[in-house]
Design an enzyme around this catalytic site. Structure first.
Site, PDB file in Angstrom:
ATOM      1  N   ARG A 138      36.108  29.649  42.273  1.00 30.29           N
ATOM      2  CA  ARG A 138      36.100  29.888  43.723  1.00 30.29           C
ATOM      3  C   ARG A 138      34.855  29.254  44.364  1.00 30.29           C
ATOM      4  O   ARG A 138      34.910  28.738  45.469  1.00 30.29           O
ATOM      5  CB  ARG A 138      36.089  31.395  43.952  1.00 30.29           C
ATOM      6  N   TRP A 210      40.311  38.501  28.114  1.00 30.17           N
ATOM      7  CA  TRP A 210      40.291  38.897  29.513  1.00 30.17           C
ATOM      8  C   TRP A 210      38.830  39.226  29.803  1.00 30.17           C
ATOM      9  O   TRP A 210      38.450  40.397  29.915  1.00 30.17           O
ATOM     10  CB  TRP A 210      41.143  40.150  29.730  1.00 30.17           C
ATOM     11  N   GLU A 213      37.606  41.865  32.163  1.00 35.28           N
ATOM     12  CA  GLU A 213      37.992  43.231  31.792  1.00 35.28           C
ATOM     13  C   GLU A 213      37.119  43.745  30.652  1.00 35.28           C
ATOM     14  O   GLU A 213      36.834  44.938  30.574  1.00 35.28           O
ATOM     15  CB  GLU A 213      39.473  43.280  31.386  1.00 35.28           C
TER      16      GLU A 213
HETATM   17  C1  LIG Z   1      48.884  41.430  37.993  1.00 35.55           C
HETATM   18  C2  LIG Z   1      47.499  41.817  37.518  1.00 35.55           C
HETATM   19  N1  LIG Z   1      47.365  42.456  36.326  1.00 35.55           N
HETATM   20  C3  LIG Z   1      46.137  42.788  35.874  1.00 35.55           C
HETATM   21  C4  LIG Z   1      45.026  42.497  36.621  1.00 35.55           C
HETATM   22  C5  LIG Z   1      43.651  42.891  36.128  1.00 35.55           C
HETATM   23  N2  LIG Z   1      42.912  41.716  35.663  1.00 35.55           N
HETATM   24  C6  LIG Z   1      42.039  41.069  36.463  1.00 35.55           C
HETATM   25  S1  LIG Z   1      41.334  39.757  35.717  1.00 35.55           S
HETATM   26  C7  LIG Z   1      42.188  40.039  34.271  1.00 35.55           C
HETATM   27  C8  LIG Z   1      41.998  39.183  33.063  1.00 35.55           C
HETATM   28  C9  LIG Z   1      41.872  37.723  33.373  1.00 35.55           C
HETATM   29  O1  LIG Z   1      41.688  37.021  32.171  1.00 35.55           O
HETATM   30  P1  LIG Z   1      41.484  35.447  32.205  1.00 35.55           P
HETATM   31  O2  LIG Z   1      42.469  34.833  33.097  1.00 35.55           O
HETATM   32  O3  LIG Z   1      41.475  34.964  30.792  1.00 35.55           O
HETATM   33  O4  LIG Z   1      40.045  35.291  32.895  1.00 35.55           O
HETATM   34  P2  LIG Z   1      38.564  35.474  32.264  1.00 35.55           P
HETATM   35  O5  LIG Z   1      38.044  36.755  32.837  1.00 35.55           O
HETATM   36  O6  LIG Z   1      38.671  35.515  30.772  1.00 35.55           O
HETATM   37  O7  LIG Z   1      37.806  34.288  32.758  1.00 35.55           O
HETATM   38  C10 LIG Z   1      43.029  41.153  34.414  1.00 35.55           C
HETATM   39  C11 LIG Z   1      43.930  41.659  33.353  1.00 35.55           C
HETATM   40  C12 LIG Z   1      45.211  41.843  37.873  1.00 35.55           C
HETATM   41  N3  LIG Z   1      44.172  41.529  38.648  1.00 35.55           N
HETATM   42  N4  LIG Z   1      46.449  41.500  38.290  1.00 35.55           N
HETATM   43 MG   LIG Z   2      39.959  34.412  29.560  1.00 33.31          MG
END
Ligand SMILES: Cc1ncc(C[n+]2csc(CCOP(=O)(O)OP(=O)(O)O)c2C)c(N)n1
Ligand SMILES: [Mg+2]
Length: 272
Positions: A138, A210, A213
């Site tokens: 972003r 994630w 998370e």
């Molecule tokens: C539909 C939905 N489900 C769950 C979430 C909660 N959530 C936010 S970020 C995330 C994980 C993202 O993982 P990734 O795309 O690998 O990003 P990283 O943090 O590893 O860079 C989750 C499960 C959400 N925002 N929207």
């Molecule tokens: Mg990731």
């Protein structure tokens, strides 16, 4: 934002990106809110004036009403704020290019974003998705046309938005920059991209977790709460997708890989 006297929102919610209009960020500033739907007009912080109208018509009317009036903007203040912003933005661009790898030896997300910035045309359409990676993208991958999970933060939109955008705007380069978790939500849509010959490039920042998370649940655990499911798992190598993707592990390989991927869309490209 803390120094503003007046904040004008034009068809814009006061969502988490704007701290919900909180006084902690915007102080005592007055708000003028212009929107054509209630949820963008009155959410979270009421305006001293709220104009329920088509934004372009409201702005035209404002211009007309103020015609002939001499502007009284504090240009010095505005200029200094702009200068500070540019200084920070330029510093960020410079540091992105040489962001060191993590303790685990893995590429920093900013290296990937810097390589994309250099390779993409200025009118590229960017779709960003992810948790931590979205926060990096972003800020580090600005675009004139940009989509992301929006104010409700619904991840998984990256690939389908990218497929649709590339079909809607066939003359523009459309790139999805997404975390691996978010990509997983709708990875199946690369089949849609292939079937419809959607010329989208999907770049996955694969940290095998994630990550955002993990940070959240570690915080919960520290406060005596539950440590739910988002434990770091081992980094998958995307074997199930092998016929579709190309992998890049070294930052120095990024420019050539981006060039190759752009020339062969739809393309999926994993980065770690
Ligand atoms: C539909 C939905 N489900 C769950 C979430 C909660 N959530 C936010 S970020 C995330 C994980 C993202 O993982 P990734 O795309 O690998 O990003 P990283 O943090 O590893 O860079 C989750 C499960 C959400 N925002 N929207
Ligand atoms: Mg990731």
């Amino acid at each position: 934002m803390t120094e503003a006297d007046l904040v004008v929102t034009v068809g814009r919610r006061l969502d988490f990106q704007l701290a919900y209009g909180s006084p902690a960020v915007f102080g005592e500033a007055k708000f003028l809110r212009i929107a054509d739907c209630a949820s963008e007009l009155r959410d979270n912080r009421r305006g001293a004036a709220e104009i329920f109208a088509t934004p372009s018509a409201a702005l035209d009317a404002l211009l007309e009403a103020t015609e002939g009036r001499k502007g009284a903007a504090d240009r010095q203040w505005a200029g200094a704020a702009r200068e500070k912003h540019l200084e920070r933005a330029n510093k960020l661009v410079a540091s992105m290019k040489s962001a060191p790898a993590g303790k685990d030896g893995l590429m920093h997300p900013n290296r990937l974003l810097a390589a994309l910035r250099e390779a993409l045309p200025s009118d590229a359409v960017i779709v960003a998705d992810g948790g931590d990676f979205l926060s990096f993208a972003r800020v580090g991958l600005p675009a004139s046309t940009y989509l992301d999970p929006g104010s409700l933060g619904c991840i998984g939109i990256g690939t389908p938005f990218g497929v649709a955008a590339s079909l809607a705007l066939p003359d523009r380069t459309v790139v999805v920059a997404t975390g691996d978790g978010s990509f997983g939500f709708n990875a199946m849509e690369i089949d849609t991209a292939a079937r419809h010959k959607a010329p989208v490039l999907i770049v996955v920042a694969n940290n095998g977790s994630w990550a955002i998370e993990c940070a959240r649940s570690a915080g919960n655990a520290r406060q005596g709460g539950r440590h739910p499911a988002a434990v770091r798992r081992s980094r998958g190598d995307g074997a199930g997708l092998r016929p579709a993707w190309r992998a890049v592990e070294r930052a120095e390989d990024l420019p050539a890989a981006i060039e190759r991927a752009l020339a062969n869309r739809p393309a999926l490209w994993m980065c770690w």
